[in-house]
Design a protein around this motif. Structure first.
Motif, PDB file in Angstrom:
ATOM      1  N   ALA A  94      32.748  48.141  54.247  1.00 13.60           N
ATOM      2  CA  ALA A  94      32.199  47.578  53.132  1.00 13.60           C
ATOM      3  C   ALA A  94      32.622  48.111  51.735  1.00 13.60           C
ATOM      4  O   ALA A  94      33.025  47.373  50.807  1.00 13.60           O
ATOM      5  CB  ALA A  94      30.611  48.000  53.088  1.00 13.60           C
ATOM      6  N   VAL A  95      32.949  49.311  51.648  1.00  8.62           N
ATOM      7  CA  VAL A  95      33.892  49.986  50.736  1.00  8.62           C
ATOM      8  C   VAL A  95      35.083  49.418  50.351  1.00  8.62           C
ATOM      9  O   VAL A  95      35.311  48.884  49.370  1.00  8.62           O
ATOM     10  CB  VAL A  95      33.793  51.521  50.753  1.00  8.62           C
ATOM     11  N   ALA A  96      35.803  49.014  51.503  1.00  6.32           N
ATOM     12  CA  ALA A  96      37.079  48.382  51.362  1.00  6.32           C
ATOM     13  C   ALA A  96      36.944  47.004  50.481  1.00  6.32           C
ATOM     14  O   ALA A  96      37.866  46.556  49.717  1.00  6.32           O
ATOM     15  CB  ALA A  96      37.840  48.012  52.627  1.00  6.32           C
ATOM     16  N   LEU A  97      35.722  46.289  51.016  1.00  7.24           N
ATOM     17  CA  LEU A  97      35.748  44.780  50.336  1.00  7.24           C
ATOM     18  C   LEU A  97      35.235  45.105  48.966  1.00  7.24           C
ATOM     19  O   LEU A  97      35.446  43.989  48.213  1.00  7.24           O
ATOM     20  CB  LEU A  97      34.454  44.154  51.239  1.00  7.24           C
ATOM     21  N   SER A  98      34.465  45.858  48.786  1.00  4.68           N
ATOM     22  CA  SER A  98      33.935  46.113  47.323  1.00  4.68           C
ATOM     23  C   SER A  98      35.120  46.238  46.194  1.00  4.68           C
ATOM     24  O   SER A  98      34.776  45.951  45.195  1.00  4.68           O
ATOM     25  CB  SER A  98      32.933  47.276  47.120  1.00  4.68           C
ATOM     26  N   ALA A  99      36.081  46.619  46.683  1.00 11.07           N
ATOM     27  CA  ALA A  99      37.343  46.900  45.741  1.00 11.07           C
ATOM     28  C   ALA A  99      37.921  45.367  45.644  1.00 11.07           C
ATOM     29  O   ALA A  99      38.813  45.171  44.721  1.00 11.07           O
ATOM     30  CB  ALA A  99      38.466  47.522  46.582  1.00 11.07           C
ATOM     31  N   VAL A 100      37.531  44.267  46.252  1.00  8.64           N
ATOM     32  CA  VAL A 100      38.076  43.128  45.973  1.00  8.64           C
ATOM     33  C   VAL A 100      36.917  42.140  45.395  1.00  8.64           C
ATOM     34  O   VAL A 100      35.893  42.050  45.488  1.00  8.64           O
ATOM     35  CB  VAL A 100      38.125  42.319  47.480  1.00  8.64           C
ATOM     36  N   ALA A 101      37.483  41.727  44.076  1.00  7.70           N
ATOM     37  CA  ALA A 101      36.692  41.160  42.899  1.00  7.70           C
ATOM     38  C   ALA A 101      36.146  40.019  43.303  1.00  7.70           C
ATOM     39  O   ALA A 101      36.871  39.326  44.220  1.00  7.70           O
ATOM     40  CB  ALA A 101      37.237  41.155  41.625  1.00  7.70           C
ATOM     41  N   CYS A 102      34.778  39.356  43.107  1.00 12.53           N
ATOM     42  CA  CYS A 102      34.242  38.274  43.264  1.00 12.53           C
ATOM     43  C   CYS A 102      33.573  38.083  41.933  1.00 12.53           C
ATOM     44  O   CYS A 102      32.902  38.826  41.340  1.00 12.53           O
ATOM     45  CB  CYS A 102      33.534  37.964  44.399  1.00 12.53           C
ATOM     46  N   SER A 103      33.232  36.463  41.725  1.00 16.38           N
ATOM     47  CA  SER A 103      32.291  36.157  40.475  1.00 16.38           C
ATOM     48  C   SER A 103      30.802  36.349  40.923  1.00 16.38           C
ATOM     49  O   SER A 103      30.016  36.507  40.167  1.00 16.38           O
ATOM     50  CB  SER A 103      32.714  34.796  40.112  1.00 16.38           C
ATOM     51  N   SER A 104      30.492  36.137  42.198  1.00 13.09           N
ATOM     52  CA  SER A 104      29.066  36.327  42.697  1.00 13.09           C
ATOM     53  C   SER A 104      29.046  36.689  44.169  1.00 13.09           C
ATOM     54  O   SER A 104      30.142  36.213  45.043  1.00 13.09           O
ATOM     55  CB  SER A 104      28.321  35.026  42.444  1.00 13.09           C
ATOM     56  N   GLU A 105      28.252  37.287  44.575  1.00 15.81           N
ATOM     57  CA  GLU A 105      28.297  37.708  45.935  1.00 15.81           C
ATOM     58  C   GLU A 105      26.900  37.627  46.476  1.00 15.81           C
ATOM     59  O   GLU A 105      25.747  38.114  45.962  1.00 15.81           O
ATOM     60  CB  GLU A 105      28.727  39.357  46.367  1.00 15.81           C
ATOM     61  N   LYS A 106      26.769  37.017  47.677  1.00 12.00           N
ATOM     62  CA  LYS A 106      25.193  37.162  48.574  1.00 12.00           C
ATOM     63  C   LYS A 106      25.715  37.534  50.024  1.00 12.00           C
ATOM     64  O   LYS A 106      26.714  37.021  50.588  1.00 12.00           O
ATOM     65  CB  LYS A 106      24.728  35.772  48.368  1.00 12.00           C
ATOM     66  N   ALA A 107      24.709  38.434  50.504  1.00 12.29           N
ATOM     67  CA  ALA A 107      24.869  39.047  51.983  1.00 12.29           C
ATOM     68  C   ALA A 107      23.737  38.162  52.532  1.00 12.29           C
ATOM     69  O   ALA A 107      22.398  38.277  52.121  1.00 12.29           O
ATOM     70  CB  ALA A 107      24.771  40.368  51.945  1.00 12.29           C
ATOM     71  N   ILE A 108      24.083  37.457  53.544  1.00 14.91           N
ATOM     72  CA  ILE A 108      22.853  36.704  54.404  1.00 14.91           C
ATOM     73  C   ILE A 108      22.660  37.395  55.716  1.00 14.91           C
ATOM     74  O   ILE A 108      23.526  37.427  56.423  1.00 14.91           O
ATOM     75  CB  ILE A 108      23.266  35.240  54.589  1.00 14.91           C
ATOM     76  N   PHE A 109      21.228  37.886  55.776  1.00 17.75           N
ATOM     77  CA  PHE A 109      21.230  38.501  57.214  1.00 17.75           C
ATOM     78  C   PHE A 109      20.489  37.447  57.888  1.00 17.75           C
ATOM     79  O   PHE A 109      19.029  37.171  57.737  1.00 17.75           O
ATOM     80  CB  PHE A 109      20.197  39.718  56.841  1.00 17.75           C
ATOM     81  N   ILE A 110      20.972  37.145  59.169  1.00 21.06           N
ATOM     82  CA  ILE A 110      20.129  36.330  59.885  1.00 21.06           C
ATOM     83  C   ILE A 110      19.617  36.884  60.877  1.00 21.06           C
ATOM     84  O   ILE A 110      20.107  37.845  61.932  1.00 21.06           O
ATOM     85  CB  ILE A 110      21.448  35.143  60.652  1.00 21.06           C
ATOM     86  N   GLU A 111      18.198  36.868  60.963  1.00 19.09           N
ATOM     87  CA  GLU A 111      17.291  37.804  61.901  1.00 19.09           C
ATOM     88  C   GLU A 111      16.892  36.921  63.038  1.00 19.09           C
ATOM     89  O   GLU A 111      16.253  35.826  62.936  1.00 19.09           O
ATOM     90  CB  GLU A 111      16.141  38.032  61.135  1.00 19.09           C
ATOM     91  N   VAL A 112      17.167  37.500  64.183  1.00 18.50           N
ATOM     92  CA  VAL A 112      16.642  36.861  65.248  1.00 18.50           C
ATOM     93  C   VAL A 112      16.197  37.850  66.510  1.00 18.50           C
ATOM     94  O   VAL A 112      16.759  38.969  66.379  1.00 18.50           O
ATOM     95  CB  VAL A 112      17.875  35.775  65.888  1.00 18.50           C
ATOM     96  N   SER A 113      15.581  37.440  67.261  1.00 16.19           N
ATOM     97  CA  SER A 113      15.089  38.452  68.329  1.00 16.19           C
ATOM     98  C   SER A 113      16.317  38.702  69.437  1.00 16.19           C
ATOM     99  O   SER A 113      16.966  37.958  69.508  1.00 16.19           O
ATOM    100  CB  SER A 113      13.824  38.009  69.147  1.00 16.19           C
ATOM    101  N   GLU A 114      16.120  39.990  69.902  1.00 18.24           N
ATOM    102  CA  GLU A 114      17.250  40.413  70.879  1.00 18.24           C
ATOM    103  C   GLU A 114      17.297  39.297  71.992  1.00 18.24           C
ATOM    104  O   GLU A 114      18.239  38.975  72.390  1.00 18.24           O
ATOM    105  CB  GLU A 114      17.293  41.792  71.205  1.00 18.24           C
TER     106      GLU A 114
END
Ligand code: ADP
Ligand code: ZN
Length: 210
Positions: A94-114
């Protein structure tokens, strides 16, 4: 350029949602699982290094994955936006990716039971050539063992075994949940109910992301 990041347990539907976003939004799709499997198929030095980690359900070392992603990001097809699936999976990534610029960012958490996720994994089939995803129960390929899209061979993934799946869930809890928390604290996390069939999940996802 816009960046979407897909998070979720193994079997949560990251790959399937990534494919749908790619088709529907015209985004480039970057799946580290697919990149690593392609390296293994090629028999490259990176593939040889990654192989045993993947077979056991563990994570491939950060330096190797970060370098593969760095190279992928140079390809020059990202201007229309891109979706990442399976990356970042550790805080270092995540730290490595944060060094790559972008105009907007969303993280999508797909929740499902195990339970639902494990069920899907154990009946999943994957194309060795293009990574397309099928399911023995509700989405088999039209011709047994043959990919509808590319004609490649379709089979169970070698890490979709009960033992490797157990290990993947454990690693997900220990290494990846903290990353989801990191994006939540950054205020860019969106949660999507990932239960039920893919079309329904995708409708919910689109509503949250649009
Ligand atoms: P899943 O999310 O269902 O486990 P993936 O195809 O995303 O499937 O990943 C398969 C395997 O590839 C992982 O178990 C891991 O060994 C390796 N892998 C994929 N992405 C990463 C990553 N970002 N960092 C380390 N290992 C990875
Ligand atoms: Zn295929």
């Amino acid at each position: 350029m816009k960046r979407l990041i897909l998070f979720g347990a193994p079997g949560s539907g990251k790959g399937t949602m990534g494919e749908l976003i790619q088709r529907d939004f015209g985004y480039a799709r970057i799946s580290t699982g697919d990149i690593l499997r392609a390296e293994i198929e090629l028999g490259s030095a990176d593939g040889l290094k990654a192989r045993a980690f993947m077979a056991s359900g563990g994570l491939v070392p950060d330096d190797l994955v970060v370098e593969l992603v760095r190279k992928r990001l140079l390809r020059g097809d990202l201007d229309g936006g891109y979706v990442m699936d399976g990356y970042p999976r550790t805080l270092a990534q995540a730290v490595a990716l944060s060094a790559v610029a972008c105009s907007s960012e969303k993280a999508i958490f797909i929740e499902v039971s195990e339970n639902e996720a494990v069920d899907r994994l154990l009946s999943r089939l994957t194309c060795r050539e293009c990574g397309a995803i099928y399911n023995l129960k509700n989405k088999p390929p039209r011709r047994e063992g043959v990919c509808d899209i590319c004609g490649g061979s379709v089979a169970r993934r070698s890490d979709d075994t009960a033992e490797a799946v157990r290990r993947r869930f454990q690693v997900y809890g220990e290494r990846t949940l903290p990353v989801i928390d990191y994006y939540d604290k950054a205020g860019v996390l969106v949660r999507v109910d990932g239960s039920g069939d893919a079309a329904r999940v995708y409708d919910r996802l689109k509503e949250r992301v649009a």
